[in-house]
Design a protein around this motif. Sequence first.
Motif, PDB file in Angstrom:
ATOM      1  N   VAL A 237      46.375  54.005  77.382  1.00  0.00           N
ATOM      2  CA  VAL A 237      45.710  52.734  76.540  1.00  0.00           C
ATOM      3  C   VAL A 237      45.450  52.076  75.907  1.00  0.00           C
ATOM      4  O   VAL A 237      45.281  50.802  76.157  1.00  0.00           O
ATOM      5  N   THR A 238      47.066  52.498  75.463  1.00  0.00           N
ATOM      6  CA  THR A 238      48.189  50.403  74.722  1.00  0.00           C
ATOM      7  C   THR A 238      47.693  49.463  75.829  1.00  0.00           C
ATOM      8  O   THR A 238      47.386  48.368  75.597  1.00  0.00           O
ATOM      9  N   LEU A 239      47.963  50.367  76.851  1.00  0.00           N
ATOM     10  CA  LEU A 239      48.719  48.770  77.832  1.00  0.00           C
ATOM     11  C   LEU A 239      47.067  48.322  78.421  1.00  0.00           C
ATOM     12  O   LEU A 239      46.657  47.462  78.745  1.00  0.00           O
ATOM     13  N   THR A 240      46.405  49.175  79.051  1.00  0.00           N
ATOM     14  CA  THR A 240      44.775  48.925  78.763  1.00  0.00           C
ATOM     15  C   THR A 240      43.776  47.975  78.067  1.00  0.00           C
ATOM     16  O   THR A 240      43.528  46.810  78.383  1.00  0.00           O
ATOM     17  N   LEU A 241      44.358  48.159  76.602  1.00  0.00           N
ATOM     18  CA  LEU A 241      43.527  47.687  75.556  1.00  0.00           C
ATOM     19  C   LEU A 241      44.184  46.000  75.678  1.00  0.00           C
ATOM     20  O   LEU A 241      43.935  45.265  74.768  1.00  0.00           O
ATOM     21  N   GLY A 242      45.683  46.463  75.906  1.00  0.00           N
ATOM     22  CA  GLY A 242      46.592  44.937  75.480  1.00  0.00           C
ATOM     23  C   GLY A 242      45.658  43.878  76.682  1.00  0.00           C
ATOM     24  O   GLY A 242      46.272  42.477  75.591  1.00  0.00           O
ATOM     25  N   PHE A 243      45.458  43.944  77.184  1.00  0.00           N
ATOM     26  CA  PHE A 243      45.017  43.018  77.881  1.00  0.00           C
ATOM     27  C   PHE A 243      43.741  42.023  77.352  1.00  0.00           C
ATOM     28  O   PHE A 243      42.997  41.045  77.923  1.00  0.00           O
ATOM     29  N   ILE A 294      47.696  37.882  77.329  1.00  0.00           N
ATOM     30  CA  ILE A 294      47.870  38.816  76.337  1.00  0.00           C
ATOM     31  C   ILE A 294      48.621  39.760  76.213  1.00  0.00           C
ATOM     32  O   ILE A 294      48.719  40.049  74.907  1.00  0.00           O
ATOM     33  N   LEU A 295      48.061  40.255  77.100  1.00  0.00           N
ATOM     34  CA  LEU A 295      49.411  41.906  76.861  1.00  0.00           C
ATOM     35  C   LEU A 295      50.329  41.807  75.958  1.00  0.00           C
ATOM     36  O   LEU A 295      51.247  42.554  75.451  1.00  0.00           O
ATOM     37  N   LEU A 296      51.141  40.489  76.653  1.00  0.00           N
ATOM     38  CA  LEU A 296      52.505  40.635  76.414  1.00  0.00           C
ATOM     39  C   LEU A 296      52.406  39.765  75.023  1.00  0.00           C
ATOM     40  O   LEU A 296      53.452  40.344  74.362  1.00  0.00           O
ATOM     41  N   THR A 297      51.345  39.382  74.694  1.00  0.00           N
ATOM     42  CA  THR A 297      51.353  39.201  72.782  1.00  0.00           C
ATOM     43  C   THR A 297      51.622  40.461  72.337  1.00  0.00           C
ATOM     44  O   THR A 297      51.993  40.825  71.594  1.00  0.00           O
ATOM     45  N   THR A 298      50.051  40.872  72.887  1.00  0.00           N
ATOM     46  CA  THR A 298      49.962  42.286  72.073  1.00  0.00           C
ATOM     47  C   THR A 298      51.015  43.541  71.871  1.00  0.00           C
ATOM     48  O   THR A 298      50.904  44.056  70.528  1.00  0.00           O
ATOM     49  N   LEU A 299      52.045  43.229  72.917  1.00  0.00           N
ATOM     50  CA  LEU A 299      52.998  44.454  72.904  1.00  0.00           C
ATOM     51  C   LEU A 299      53.518  44.388  72.758  1.00  0.00           C
ATOM     52  O   LEU A 299      55.086  45.106  71.947  1.00  0.00           O
ATOM     53  N   GLY A 300      54.067  42.586  71.592  1.00  0.00           N
ATOM     54  CA  GLY A 300      54.892  41.815  71.269  1.00  0.00           C
ATOM     55  C   GLY A 300      55.737  41.421  71.698  1.00  0.00           C
ATOM     56  O   GLY A 300      57.264  41.036  71.111  1.00  0.00           O
ATOM     57  N   MET A 301      55.757  41.301  73.001  1.00  0.00           N
ATOM     58  CA  MET A 301      57.156  40.813  73.816  1.00  0.00           C
ATOM     59  C   MET A 301      57.123  39.273  73.982  1.00  0.00           C
ATOM     60  O   MET A 301      57.817  38.580  73.912  1.00  0.00           O
ATOM     61  N   VAL A 302      56.017  38.300  73.331  1.00  0.00           N
ATOM     62  CA  VAL A 302      55.975  37.617  73.038  1.00  0.00           C
ATOM     63  C   VAL A 302      55.330  36.735  71.721  1.00  0.00           C
ATOM     64  O   VAL A 302      54.356  37.743  71.490  1.00  0.00           O
TER      65      VAL A 302
END
Length: 416
Positions: A237-243, A294-302
């Motif tokens: 779910v975390t991965l999915t919403l991150g997009f 967007i996923l990279l941003t929401t995961l905090g990686m970028v």
Amino acid sequence: MTTLHRQSDTCGGICQYFAAFAALLTFCAALAGETAAELSDKGEAPAAATSLNDSVAPIDDPVPLAEAVTTADGLAESMHMLDADISPGTARRLSWSATELFEGVPVSTPVLVVNGKLPGPTLCLTAAVHGDELNGIEMVRRVMHDIDPQKLSGAMIGVPIVNVQGFRRGSRYLPDRRDLNRYFPGNSTGSAAARIAHSFFTEVITHCDALVDIHTGSFERANLPQIRADLRDPDVVTLTLGFGSMVVLHNEPMVGTLRHAATKFGIPAVTVEAGGPSQLELSEVKHGVKGIKILLTTLGMVKKTRLWGDPEPVYYRSSWVRVDNGGILLADVSLGSTVRKGDLLGTITDPMNNARTELGSPYAGRVIGMARNQVVMPGFAAFHIGIQTDWVDVDETEIDVAQKPSDGGYVDGMSE
Ligand SMILES: [Zn+2]
């Protein structure tokens, strides 16, 4: 070749009839191949999946994916994979070769690795597990070459072409017509497909903390850019919403798919579907690249903030609409169209007797996948409708109706 052209130019209707018949034969041969691949898959994939899952303990990672960057402390570490060391803050282009090959000649494929200067999770991108699915190849290239290792928290591994043998032949399958995405996590003593899957899984996938596997529709069908995810898993779910803004289809993965094997191993995984096979579709590529960034941003990686689009709905159910008559299929809707129950999806016209039938939608929903205009046979799955239901309406037996091989709704290739 020249002779054939001259004939069809001069002999009129009867030759056109034979040409149509020849085209139909080719189509039937393709269908026969489709069925054969399905049968062989069913026989071997579950066995291969069981043996690795039994022999290798899944990763026990108590840190939720959403907190992987914030809880990472200390310094980033060197990565060691595919006989290479990748220091923090650097990018490398490695290569992976399956240990078992049909031709006896090693065929290698690039593995792009960016090890960030700051600690964090390892996100993997894979594309072209089906060799004719081109959009993902370009998405991986665009994302991987745009990352600054100095500003990345965690690491990224990008494999633009997993099924390099299929890619070289412009084919979805491995050279023996096996579907690689029915053999993960593979087996080192199994069939050729199982060995290739095993090599890829152990040498590359086990280094990932999360996985995005990119696909397109197959067999002249295209998909609205969408994420397929098993929303019962919190990290998925975390991965999915991150997009951000991408349609989500709740979908329990089939045994043998990379998504299924990775998630079972403890690596949350989703599939991104975008467009159709054998073409490079720029708008689909851009949509996918934007979602991954967007996923990279929401995961905090970028740290860069990106523009978000309007949120897209989650579909907990979907169903294929099949044609009952053979003929020429012409669509009246396009990918992403919203339809009400009874709305016209397309028409099928018999070229011999000019009889025309209309195909209405049995559901209210959204067109999330559809066949390109083509000649179809009765039973052909033409339109994939995402149906909005509440989560509570989704019964275990109802989930994923369109994807289960045992069910009449199964469409080869549309389940990644
Ligand atoms: Zn695919």
